[in-house]
Enzyme design. Structure first.
Site, mmCIF file in Angstrom:
data_model
loop_
_atom_site.group_PDB
_atom_site.id
_atom_site.type_symbol
_atom_site.label_atom_id
_atom_site.label_comp_id
_atom_site.label_asym_id
_atom_site.label_seq_id
_atom_site.Cartn_x
_atom_site.Cartn_y
_atom_site.Cartn_z
ATOM 1 N N CYS A 17 0.645 -1.501 -0.451
ATOM 2 C CA CYS A 17 -0.201 -0.072 -0.197
ATOM 3 C C CYS A 17 1.122 0.965 0.253
ATOM 4 O O CYS A 17 0.963 2.272 -0.591
ATOM 5 C CB CYS A 17 -1.134 -0.210 1.097
ATOM 6 S SG CYS A 17 -1.859 -0.954 0.872
ATOM 7 N N CYS A 82 -16.083 43.433 12.297
ATOM 8 C CA CYS A 82 -16.916 43.192 11.412
ATOM 9 C C CYS A 82 -16.423 42.411 10.172
ATOM 10 O O CYS A 82 -15.645 41.304 10.510
ATOM 11 C CB CYS A 82 -16.311 44.914 10.654
ATOM 12 S SG CYS A 82 -14.617 45.066 9.651
ATOM 13 N N CYS A 85 -12.975 41.637 9.647
ATOM 14 C CA CYS A 85 -12.158 40.631 10.215
ATOM 15 C C CYS A 85 -12.558 39.183 9.883
ATOM 16 O O CYS A 85 -11.322 38.188 10.114
ATOM 17 C CB CYS A 85 -13.177 41.192 12.190
ATOM 18 S SG CYS A 85 -12.559 43.017 12.427
ATOM 19 N N ASP A 497 -39.393 7.181 -0.877
ATOM 20 C CA ASP A 497 -39.247 6.153 -0.531
ATOM 21 C C ASP A 497 -40.929 5.590 0.090
ATOM 22 O O ASP A 497 -41.286 6.645 0.680
ATOM 23 C CB ASP A 497 -37.853 5.189 0.388
ATOM 24 C CG ASP A 497 -38.021 4.092 0.564
ATOM 25 O OD1 ASP A 497 -37.834 3.156 -0.367
ATOM 26 O OD2 ASP A 497 -37.952 3.716 2.284
ATOM 27 N N ASP A 699 -31.147 3.206 1.079
ATOM 28 C CA ASP A 699 -31.885 4.733 0.029
ATOM 29 C C ASP A 699 -30.328 5.238 0.384
ATOM 30 O O ASP A 699 -30.278 6.459 -0.116
ATOM 31 C CB ASP A 699 -33.102 4.917 1.350
ATOM 32 C CG ASP A 699 -34.065 4.601 1.271
ATOM 33 O OD1 ASP A 699 -34.202 3.967 0.213
ATOM 34 O OD2 ASP A 699 -34.862 4.951 2.207
#
Length: 800
Positions: A17, A82, A85, A497, A699
């Site tokens: 890996c 504000c 910032c 569903d 689902d």
């Protein structure tokens, strides 16, 4: 110039890996070298930042089938004034090596930072915020939200009243200059320049110190914010007045007008606006406080055979907890002893208590009505259902909606533009409009600086998101983020569903029909096979067979065939239960069942064929009645102009019978779980904005594929994880509530943005033209921020 990134990797199992990831990264354009350590699960990558970046490295690792480890830090940030910032902190954190994404919320005064733990630490993130001139701390180290708010409001109140006390005499002296108020008496002392200087100086430099500090920090890091505008405007008025005082202060009859009252009153009005704003912002978090108040504070547990009352935070998984009648269930758990009725309305919205007995699950914060219960704690602390609900609401309130990007882009360049406009205003008045009248030119420039504060612009979106998501939570609708709250208003198609969504999800066995065989011979075999399945229909069949007093033998093997049925071995015999397609696939023989199946399906029942040893022996039918509220909800969805579609794996006849009863016109039936997502894609390809509503594991792909996925909260955790919105009450009326609240919230955001921008578009030219005194500009600026927050708070009172 080269950069180095250290990435924590998950999913590696061996050296192969590591080798694969290493090769993949080294092939990426711009990567100069990559080394992967499988033991430490880390990748060290040196790359050219002009040709690639961290996001490309992470994406390559994901493409190779692995993932990078991310952690999130929730910070409380203080000192923002504000939108500029918030934008500055956000940009600074996003530039920090190891930070993947940072969002800063001005209204909540919070930040959420996603980072790689191997590359950067929470301490480094906090240091970065502090370097930018603000204060930050992890949220868990802070006191409760309400304590923080109350302390902030109390401090603002003290500062405001002190400033008002010092500014009032200056206001009185200013009033004396107005001819229409000349009848008001003003003490001679108030006109003394040195007395005015003594009053204005502490307001300017002690009370107004945060404006100077904020302006310095902003300018030091190459940006500008509200503090820059306030500091520039008030300093100009103060120092011009100071120069006049030093020049003419010892000559009482000089007749020169001073502007100490301008600077002092401006600061006082801004502080008043900030006080109102803090109080109003506190109200936007009302939903979180209500949710927190639902939980129990104490728990009665069994420790060493004795009953001990402890704080609920000290309960651990596995503890035996006693719940007395009338008491709150402190944590999530399973009932071991006792029977009772539990009020779960806080979660489900259902007012009728739910009967509980040994083996049933109970949820923390629900109320035990009439019996003693002994439960084993299974989820405590942050893992309880209530804690997770609170977390979802907090994340939604702290997230950033796409529409906010408009405000972010504007606020990033707003202050420098305003400073430029103020400078042009001064020069035009001083050189052209009213030559050499320095005082009036300065006054108009100050008015421009003050009225153009971008506070309202920064608060326009987050306050609406906070109020809208909070109101939604009160209705049992949990938005996972501000982006979902915004997108939901564009939905034009709702796909439902069937089982557990339109219907109750609690089917019952209604029919057992034998074909050429004795029921007693094959029914136990079917029950044994279905017992291995977790499908709601299987549970209904098993319960129905057991109610007949039939003993079920063990099943030796079991295979679930999604969308078709099951296959099992019972007492050495092959048993199949499922659809016609299942029987056809396994070439099962038997008498014709078409007429029987059709009759049952037309009655809205799910009919299944049962076969033993390759021959059909019978038919079982299950009915799942629709929820009482489904018909009304679907009618409301249609009234909202939404198309409603039923999507189910059931056969066409059964699906159409259910759809007709619920009032749904369009049906897509006999769809396998893996095909549901494809059906959603087809609708999206037809330019539909689709909301998928479901409750089951099958689902989840469709929920993730849809523009908006809505999971029924009474369904599975997997469905809720894949969805963007959770409907806690399991009532389809919550879909209407979700769409309606999204529409109301987006409309509210647009109103806020419009008025915040219109206020500046109108206010700046008026101030530049000389029609607005600086103190009036300060009052207007304060009112603009408060009005935006108050407009957002209207969402909390919306009736659905």
């Amino acid at each position: 110039m080269e950069k180095k990134a250290v990435l924590q990797i998950s999913g590696m199992t061996c050296a192969a890996c590591a080798s694969r990831i290493e090769k993949g990264l080294n092939r990426l354009e711009g990567v100069q070298s990559a080394s992967v350590n499988v033991a430490m699960e880390k990748a060290s990558v040196t790359y050219d930042p002009d040709r690639t970046d961290r996001s490309h490295l992470e994406q390559r690792i994901k493409d190779l089938g692995y993932d990078t480890v991310k952690e999130e830090a929730d910070l409380r940030i203080e000192g923002m004034t504000c939108a500029a910032c918030a934008s500055r902190i956000e940009k600074g954190l996003n530039r920090l090596e190891g930070v993947s994404e940072a969002h800063v919320n001005l209204a909540l005064e919070s930040g959420r930072v996603q980072y790689s733990p191997g590359q950067v630490s929470v301490e480094a993130i906090i240091r970065k915020v502090e370097q930018l001139g603000y204060r930050a701390a992890p949220k868990e180290e802070q006191g409760p939200e309400t304590d923080h708010r109350q302390k902030e409001i109390a401090a603002r109140q003290r500062t405001f009243w002190l400033s008002a006390l010092l500014s009032f005499p200056l206001l009185w002296s200013m009033v004396g200059h107005f001819s229409f108020l000349s009848f008001l008496w003003a003490p001679e002392l108030l006109m003394n320049p040195w007395f005015q200087l003594a009053l204005a100086t502490p307001v300017q430099f002690i009370i107004g110190k945060p404006f100077y500090t904020g302006a310095y920090q902003a300018l030091r890091h190459g940006s500008a914010n509200m503090d820059v505008l306030v500091a520039l405007g008030t300093s100009a008025a103060y120092f011009y007045s100071l120069w006049l005082t030093l020049s003419f202060g010892n000559h009482p009859g000089h007749g020169v007008e001073l502007y100490y009252e301008t600077s002092a009153i401006l600061i006082t009005l801004i502080l008043l606006g900030k006080l109102f704003e803090a109080k109003a912002k506190g109200r936007t978090s009302e939903a979180i406080r209500k949710l927190m108040s639902l939980g129990a504070k104490k728990a009665l547990v069994l420790r060493d055979g004795e009953e001990v009352e402890i704080p609920v935070e000290e309960v651990v998984t596995g503890d035996l907890v006693l719940v007395k009648p009338g008491g709150k269930v402190p944590v999530d758990g399973d009932v071991l002893e006792g029977t009772s009725a539990v009020d779960e309305s806080m979660l489900t919205g259902e007012s009728i208590p739910v009967d509980k007995q040994p083996g049933d699950h109970v949820i923390g914060a629900t109320i035990n009505k009439n019996g003693h219960l002994k439960i084993r704690a299974t989820r405590v602390g942050k893992d309880t259902a209530l804690a997770q609900i609170i977390q979802v609401v907090e994340e939604a309130q702290g997230s950033k909606a796409p529409i906010q990007r408009i405000a972010d882009r504007i606020s990033g360049v707003f202050v420098p533009i305003v400073v430029g406009i103020a400078l042009v205003t001064f020069l035009v008045w001083y050189l052209v409009a009213n030559p050499e009248d320095f005082a009036s030119a300065l006054e108009n420039a100050i008015a421009v600086l003050v009225i153009a504060c971008p506070c309202a612009l920064g608060l326009a979106t987050p306050t609406s998101i906070m109020a809208g998501s909070g109101r939604a939570a009160e209705r049992g609708v949990l938005f996972k983020g501000g982006e979902h709250l915004e997108i939901a208003h564009r939905v034009d198609t709702v796909v439902l569903d069937k089982t557990g969504t339109v219907t109750r999800g609690e089917p019952v066995l209604t029919d057992i029909l034998s074909l050429d065989s004795d029921e007693k011979e094959w029914l136990p075999l079917v029950g044994a096979a279905e017992k291995k399945s977790e499908h709601p229909l299987a549970e209904a069949i098993v319960n129905g067979i057991r109610e007949k007093g039939t003993e079920l033998p063990p099943a030796e093997a079991f295979t679930s065939i999604p969308g078709h049925g099951i296959r099992a071995a019972v007492e050495g015999k092959e048993v199949l239960v499922g659809t016609r397609k299942l029987m056809h696939h396994y070439e099962v023989k038997g008498p014709s069942t078409d007429e029987t199946m059709s009759r049952l399906e037309q009655a809205g029942k799910t009919a299944m064929l049962a076969a033993v040893e390759g021959r059909i022996v019978g038919v079982v039918a299950v009915a799942d009645p629709i929820k009482e509220t489904s018909g009304e909800a679907i009618r409301r969805l249609k009234q909202k102009g939404l198309d409603v579609i039923l999507l189910t794996g059931d056969n066409e006849r059964t699906a159409r019978a259910i759809a007709k009863e619920a009032g749904i016109d369009r049906v897509i039936a006999e769809v396998l779980p893996e095909e549901k997502a494809e059906e959603i894609k087809k609708l999206q390809a037809a330019s539909k904005k689709v909301a998928m509503v479901g409750d089951g594991i099958n689902d989840a792909p469709a929920l993730a594929t849809a523009d908006i996925g809505m999971a029924i909260g009474t369904g599975t955790d997997v469905a809720m994880e894949a969805a963007d919105i959770t409907l806690m009450r399991g009532d389809l009326n919550s879909i209407v509530d979700a769409v309606s609240l999204s529409r109301y919230t987006v409309r509210n955001i647009r109103q806020n943005l419009f008025w915040a921008l219109a206020y500046n578009v109108i206010g700046i030219p008026v101030a530049a033209a000389g029609f607005l005194a600086p103190w009036l500009a300060g009052a207007a600026m304060a009112f603009s921020s408060v009005s935006v927050v108050l407009n957002a708070l209207r969402l909390q009172r919306i009736k659905l």
